[in-house]
Design a protein around this motif. Structure first.
Motif, PDB file in Angstrom:
ATOM      1  N   ASN A   1     117.424  43.190  62.962  1.00 54.65           N
ATOM      2  CA  ASN A   1     118.826  43.247  62.843  1.00 54.65           C
ATOM      3  C   ASN A   1     119.443  43.003  61.583  1.00 54.65           C
ATOM      4  O   ASN A   1     120.310  42.424  61.278  1.00 54.65           O
ATOM      5  CB  ASN A   1     119.468  42.593  64.090  1.00 54.65           C
TER       6      ASN A   1
ATOM      7  N   CYS B   1     130.829  42.060  63.295  1.00 59.41           N
ATOM      8  CA  CYS B   1     129.676  42.705  63.714  1.00 59.41           C
ATOM      9  C   CYS B   1     128.518  41.976  62.774  1.00 59.41           C
ATOM     10  O   CYS B   1     127.211  42.196  63.110  1.00 59.41           O
ATOM     11  CB  CYS B   1     129.648  44.336  63.524  1.00 59.41           C
ATOM     12  N   GLN B   2     128.946  41.294  61.608  1.00 61.39           N
ATOM     13  CA  GLN B   2     127.846  41.116  60.728  1.00 61.39           C
ATOM     14  C   GLN B   2     127.611  39.473  60.645  1.00 61.39           C
ATOM     15  O   GLN B   2     128.614  38.816  61.099  1.00 61.39           O
ATOM     16  CB  GLN B   2     128.547  41.291  59.387  1.00 61.39           C
TER      17      GLN B   2
ATOM     18  N   VAL C   1     122.860  41.456  61.407  1.00 61.23           N
ATOM     19  CA  VAL C   1     123.935  41.956  62.453  1.00 61.23           C
ATOM     20  C   VAL C   1     124.050  40.961  63.340  1.00 61.23           C
ATOM     21  O   VAL C   1     123.101  40.402  63.723  1.00 61.23           O
ATOM     22  CB  VAL C   1     123.446  43.224  63.009  1.00 61.23           C
TER      23      VAL C   1
ATOM     24  N   THR D   1     134.611  45.338  61.294  1.00 62.02           N
ATOM     25  CA  THR D   1     133.166  45.521  60.917  1.00 62.02           C
ATOM     26  C   THR D   1     132.593  44.128  60.701  1.00 62.02           C
ATOM     27  O   THR D   1     131.440  43.811  60.935  1.00 62.02           O
ATOM     28  CB  THR D   1     132.992  46.317  59.555  1.00 62.02           C
TER      29      THR D   1
ATOM     30  N   HIS E   1     130.256  53.263  62.288  1.00 68.27           N
ATOM     31  CA  HIS E   1     129.575  53.998  61.169  1.00 68.27           C
ATOM     32  C   HIS E   1     129.260  55.753  61.361  1.00 68.27           C
ATOM     33  O   HIS E   1     129.120  56.242  60.528  1.00 68.27           O
ATOM     34  CB  HIS E   1     128.592  53.273  60.393  1.00 68.27           C
TER      35      HIS E   1
ATOM     36  N   MET F   1     125.846  42.899  68.541  1.00 70.62           N
ATOM     37  CA  MET F   1     126.892  44.003  67.854  1.00 70.62           C
ATOM     38  C   MET F   1     126.094  45.101  67.329  1.00 70.62           C
ATOM     39  O   MET F   1     126.757  45.936  66.568  1.00 70.62           O
ATOM     40  CB  MET F   1     127.553  43.170  66.688  1.00 70.62           C
TER      41      MET F   1
ATOM     42  N   GLU G   1     127.859  48.434  68.511  1.00 71.44           N
ATOM     43  CA  GLU G   1     129.024  48.638  67.833  1.00 71.44           C
ATOM     44  C   GLU G   1     129.060  48.801  66.506  1.00 71.44           C
ATOM     45  O   GLU G   1     129.945  49.838  65.967  1.00 71.44           O
ATOM     46  CB  GLU G   1     130.012  47.329  68.151  1.00 71.44           C
ATOM     47  N   TYR G   2     128.414  48.322  65.553  1.00 77.48           N
ATOM     48  CA  TYR G   2     128.233  48.671  64.076  1.00 77.48           C
ATOM     49  C   TYR G   2     127.888  50.259  64.070  1.00 77.48           C
ATOM     50  O   TYR G   2     128.326  50.816  63.041  1.00 77.48           O
ATOM     51  CB  TYR G   2     127.239  47.784  63.736  1.00 77.48           C
ATOM     52  N   LYS G   3     126.910  50.607  64.837  1.00 79.86           N
ATOM     53  CA  LYS G   3     126.520  51.862  64.886  1.00 79.86           C
ATOM     54  C   LYS G   3     127.388  52.849  64.965  1.00 79.86           C
ATOM     55  O   LYS G   3     127.967  54.017  64.332  1.00 79.86           O
ATOM     56  CB  LYS G   3     125.347  52.115  65.832  1.00 79.86           C
TER      57      LYS G   3
ATOM     58  N   LEU H   1     120.883  44.782  57.823  1.00 80.21           N
ATOM     59  CA  LEU H   1     121.370  45.831  57.144  1.00 80.21           C
ATOM     60  C   LEU H   1     121.038  45.732  55.835  1.00 80.21           C
ATOM     61  O   LEU H   1     121.196  44.595  55.091  1.00 80.21           O
ATOM     62  CB  LEU H   1     123.013  45.973  57.407  1.00 80.21           C
TER      63      LEU H   1
END
Length: 109
Positions: free
Chosen positions: A50, A86-87, A10, A83, A22, A14, A17-19, A52
């Motif tokens: 961080n 965020c990655q 992540v 998304t 989703h 971010m 924001e990612y959470k 995923l």
């Protein structure tokens, strides 16, 4: 049926924001995932690193075609516009990968 796993980082700052994204994935995206023969799709977050971790089952017969259908979908491209920033892809991923695919080495039902 094929089980699959993948990992990505992540981007700094971010995680929230990612959470947030989703918590309420768009219904069109959830429908697309199902139409692309993906079931039992889960994304886990490991903090403070961080990272995923995503895992799912593929129930189709042509993974490449289903993934191409997913990538070409205009609503999914819109979703990715939110998304992807965020990655943070792993430097060790294979060429052409965004999320780094993982080898299954153990499973127990």
């Amino acid at each position: 049926m094929q089980r699959m796993g993948m990992v990505i980082g992540v981007a700094p700052g971010m995680v929230e924001e990612y959470k947030r994204l989703h918590v309420a994935v768009w219904p069109e995206i959830l429908d697309l995932i199902s139409r692309c023969n993906i079931r039992n799709y889960t994304i886990f977050l490991r903090e403070p690193e961080n990272l995923l971790f995503g895992t799912w089952e593929y129930h189709g017969t042509d993974f490449e075609a289903d993934m191409a259908k997913m990538a070409a979908d205009p609503k999914n491209q819109e979703w990715w516009a939110f998304t992807i920033p965020c990655q943070k892809p792993l430097e060790s991923r294979k060429e052409g990968e965004w999320w780094a695919m993982m080898e299954e080495v153990f499973h127990h039902d």
